[in-house]
Enzyme design. Sequence first.
Site, short mmCIF file in Angstrom:
data_model
loop_
_atom_site.label_atom_id
_atom_site.label_comp_id
_atom_site.label_asym_id
_atom_site.label_seq_id
_atom_site.Cartn_x
_atom_site.Cartn_y
_atom_site.Cartn_z
N ARG A 114 0.83 -1.21 0.00
CA ARG A 114 0.00 0.00 0.00
C ARG A 114 0.86 1.26 0.00
O ARG A 114 0.98 1.95 -1.00
CB ARG A 114 -0.96 -0.03 1.23
CG ARG A 114 -2.07 1.01 1.19
CD ARG A 114 -1.67 2.40 1.62
NE ARG A 114 -1.13 2.46 2.97
CZ ARG A 114 -0.57 3.55 3.47
NH1 ARG A 114 -0.49 4.66 2.76
NH2 ARG A 114 -0.04 3.55 4.69
N ASP A 115 1.54 1.54 1.10
CA ASP A 115 2.33 2.78 1.20
C ASP A 115 3.51 2.73 0.22
O ASP A 115 3.90 3.74 -0.36
CB ASP A 115 2.85 2.95 2.64
CG ASP A 115 3.04 4.39 3.05
OD1 ASP A 115 2.89 5.29 2.19
OD2 ASP A 115 3.36 4.64 4.22
N HIS B 53 5.08 4.56 12.75
CA HIS B 53 5.16 4.46 11.29
C HIS B 53 6.18 5.50 10.81
O HIS B 53 5.85 6.69 10.71
CB HIS B 53 3.75 4.73 10.73
CG HIS B 53 3.61 4.74 9.26
ND1 HIS B 53 2.93 3.75 8.56
CD2 HIS B 53 4.02 5.63 8.31
CE1 HIS B 53 2.92 4.04 7.27
NE2 HIS B 53 3.57 5.17 7.09
N HIS C 204 8.90 7.14 8.18
CA HIS C 204 9.52 7.23 6.86
C HIS C 204 10.99 7.55 7.11
O HIS C 204 11.36 8.11 8.15
CB HIS C 204 8.81 8.29 6.01
CG HIS C 204 7.48 7.78 5.49
ND1 HIS C 204 7.28 7.40 4.20
CD2 HIS C 204 6.31 7.54 6.13
CE1 HIS C 204 6.03 6.96 4.05
NE2 HIS C 204 5.41 7.04 5.21
N CYS D 227 4.31 9.37 0.33
CA CYS D 227 2.90 9.75 0.30
C CYS D 227 2.71 10.78 -0.80
O CYS D 227 3.44 11.77 -0.86
CB CYS D 227 2.48 10.33 1.65
SG CYS D 227 0.78 10.96 1.63
N ASN E 149 9.44 4.44 3.13
CA ASN E 149 9.21 4.00 4.51
C ASN E 149 10.49 3.38 5.06
O ASN E 149 11.37 2.96 4.30
CB ASN E 149 8.12 2.92 4.53
CG ASN E 149 6.75 3.48 4.22
OD1 ASN E 149 6.47 3.86 3.09
ND2 ASN E 149 5.91 3.55 5.23
P1 HMG Z 1 -13.02 14.41 -3.01
O1 HMG Z 1 -12.59 14.74 -4.42
O2 HMG Z 1 -13.28 15.52 -2.06
O3 HMG Z 1 -14.24 13.39 -2.99
O4 HMG Z 1 -11.89 13.46 -2.39
P2 HMG Z 1 -15.70 13.50 -3.52
O5 HMG Z 1 -16.55 12.89 -2.49
O6 HMG Z 1 -15.98 14.89 -4.02
O7 HMG Z 1 -15.66 12.52 -4.79
C1 HMG Z 1 -14.95 12.81 -5.98
C2 HMG Z 1 -15.04 11.60 -6.91
O8 HMG Z 1 -14.31 10.48 -6.33
C3 HMG Z 1 -16.44 11.10 -7.13
O9 HMG Z 1 -16.46 10.50 -8.42
C4 HMG Z 1 -16.61 10.01 -6.10
O10 HMG Z 1 -17.56 9.03 -6.44
C5 HMG Z 1 -15.22 9.40 -6.10
P3 HMG Z 1 -17.04 11.27 -9.71
O11 HMG Z 1 -18.44 11.63 -9.35
O12 HMG Z 1 -16.14 12.50 -9.89
O13 HMG Z 1 -16.90 10.27 -10.81
N1 HMG Z 1 -14.88 8.79 -4.82
C6 HMG Z 1 -14.42 7.54 -4.68
N2 HMG Z 1 -14.20 6.55 -5.57
C7 HMG Z 1 -13.74 5.40 -5.09
N3 HMG Z 1 -13.49 5.18 -3.78
C8 HMG Z 1 -13.68 6.14 -2.87
C9 HMG Z 1 -14.18 7.39 -3.32
N4 HMG Z 1 -14.48 8.54 -2.68
C10 HMG Z 1 -14.90 9.38 -3.62
N5 HMG Z 1 -13.41 5.91 -1.60
C11 HMG Z 1 -11.30 11.56 -1.01
C12 HMG Z 1 -12.04 12.90 -1.10
C13 HMG Z 1 -11.28 11.15 0.43
C14 HMG Z 1 -12.04 10.54 -1.87
C15 HMG Z 1 -9.88 11.76 -1.57
O14 HMG Z 1 -9.31 12.82 -0.91
C16 HMG Z 1 -9.01 10.54 -1.44
O15 HMG Z 1 -9.23 9.48 -2.02
N6 HMG Z 1 -7.92 10.68 -0.65
C17 HMG Z 1 -6.99 9.60 -0.39
C18 HMG Z 1 -5.60 10.12 -0.46
C19 HMG Z 1 -4.64 9.00 -0.15
O16 HMG Z 1 -4.86 7.84 -0.43
N7 HMG Z 1 -3.49 9.39 0.45
C20 HMG Z 1 -2.47 8.47 0.81
C21 HMG Z 1 -2.79 7.64 2.01
S1 HMG Z 1 -2.41 8.41 3.55
C22 HMG Z 1 -0.74 8.13 3.82
O17 HMG Z 1 -0.05 7.67 2.94
C23 HMG Z 1 -0.15 8.37 5.18
C24 HMG Z 1 0.12 7.09 5.97
O18 HMG Z 1 1.01 6.23 5.25
C25 HMG Z 1 0.74 7.43 7.34
C26 HMG Z 1 1.94 8.38 7.24
O19 HMG Z 1 2.91 8.08 6.53
O20 HMG Z 1 1.87 9.41 7.92
C27 HMG Z 1 -1.18 6.31 6.22
MG MG Z 2 3.21 6.40 5.28
#
Ligand code: HMG
Ligand code: MG
Length: 303
Positions: free
Chosen positions: A13-14, A205, A207, A238, A247
């Site tokens: 994933r990450d 966690h 990096h 990220c 990571n």
């Molecule tokens: P948004 O654009 O505000 O969402 O994003 P929305 O509700 O306006 O929807 C926009 C479009 O996305 C729509 O489709 C929805 O249906 C679709 P359209 O009508 O345009 O065709 N949609 C989805 N489709 C599939 N699955 C879903 C989904 N939600 C909406 N779940 C949202 C808001 C939360 C979706 C967006 O911001 C997002 O997906 N963010 C995820 C970002 C991400 O994955 N970041 C990396 C992970 S975090 C990380 O790495 C840190 C960590 O490792 C710890 C660390 O290192 O600190 C965990």
């Molecule tokens: Mg991370």
Amino acid sequence: MSDFLRIVEVGPRDGLQNEAIPIPTEAKLEFIRSLRAAGLQDIEVTSFVSPKWVPQLGDAAELWPQLPADGGHYSALVPNARGLDRALEVGVERIAVFTAASEAFVQKNLNMSIEESLAGFRAMVETFRQQRPGGWVRGYVSTIVECPYAGRIAPEQVQNVVDALLAMGVDEVSLGETIGVAVPAEIERVAEAIAHVPKDKVAWHFHDTRGTAIANVAACVAQGYRIFDASAAGLGGCPYAPGAGGNLATDDLVYFAERSGLSTGVDAKALAKASEPILKLLGRPMTARAQRAVCSIADTARN
Ligand code: HMG
Ligand code: MG
């Protein structure tokens, strides 16, 4: 104090979420099978996030049903109700919700405020508990020391978010040092702020952007923490944290733990081999030091 160090492998994933070269689902599955064969029990395999935001993990629903039915603890990130529905549809039993101690970071990462993210998670955790009574929930808190947009983060901000996640009933929090800037003294200040939380509910966690991750692990181990996230070969980053390096490499963590007298259940040689095909597909050299050492020792032995 336990002499077992639990590793949550986040490579699939990450490790992959930030990669532009699309990795075929079958190659991800092979990676996951090899990680399991190396002894990793907990593997975060994908995210049910918007594929527009993270295209690399757009195959989550195809990947999930093909995971080996081997007792592995497979988990996935879910950002919102839509993600939870998609995860439940394919039978996910372990989810991870994710927010941060920095308002600016949550805006970039989730397009909402911290409070909005927590309100959404409260409802999601309730639905998940109803539908998966034996299920398991992790809550991530990113940017525990510094945010790429807002700078330094006060440990009290971390404490507030940790408390909110625990109050909604997550089983474990994972504290993300997202951009890899922290040194042990800073991590110890975060640990002080969450000293009231049982240590078996806290994962760290790290990096490893600046090579300080293992020093931070050592500081946490000295305080009695035993759960750490890591990514095979040190893959990762990220997409919403500019400058974040990979990571902490699982290979480096296993070496450090085993050499310190803590068992991990992981076979270092099998682990070193597990990420080789993915590194090839990504066109990346092997940079994790323990992995390189294991592979060069194995090559020397063959010659
Ligand atoms: P948004 O654009 O505000 O969402 O994003 P929305 O509700 O306006 O929807 C926009 C479009 O996305 C729509 O489709 C929805 O249906 C679709 P359209 O009508 O345009 O065709 N949609 C989805 N489709 C599939 N699955 C879903 C989904 N939600 C909406 N779940 C949202 C808001 C939360 C979706 C967006 O911001 C997002 O997906 N963010 C995820 C970002 C991400 O994955 N970041 C990396 C992970 S975090 C990380 O790495 C840190 C960590 O490792 C710890 C660390 O290192 O600190 C965990
Ligand atoms: Mg991370």
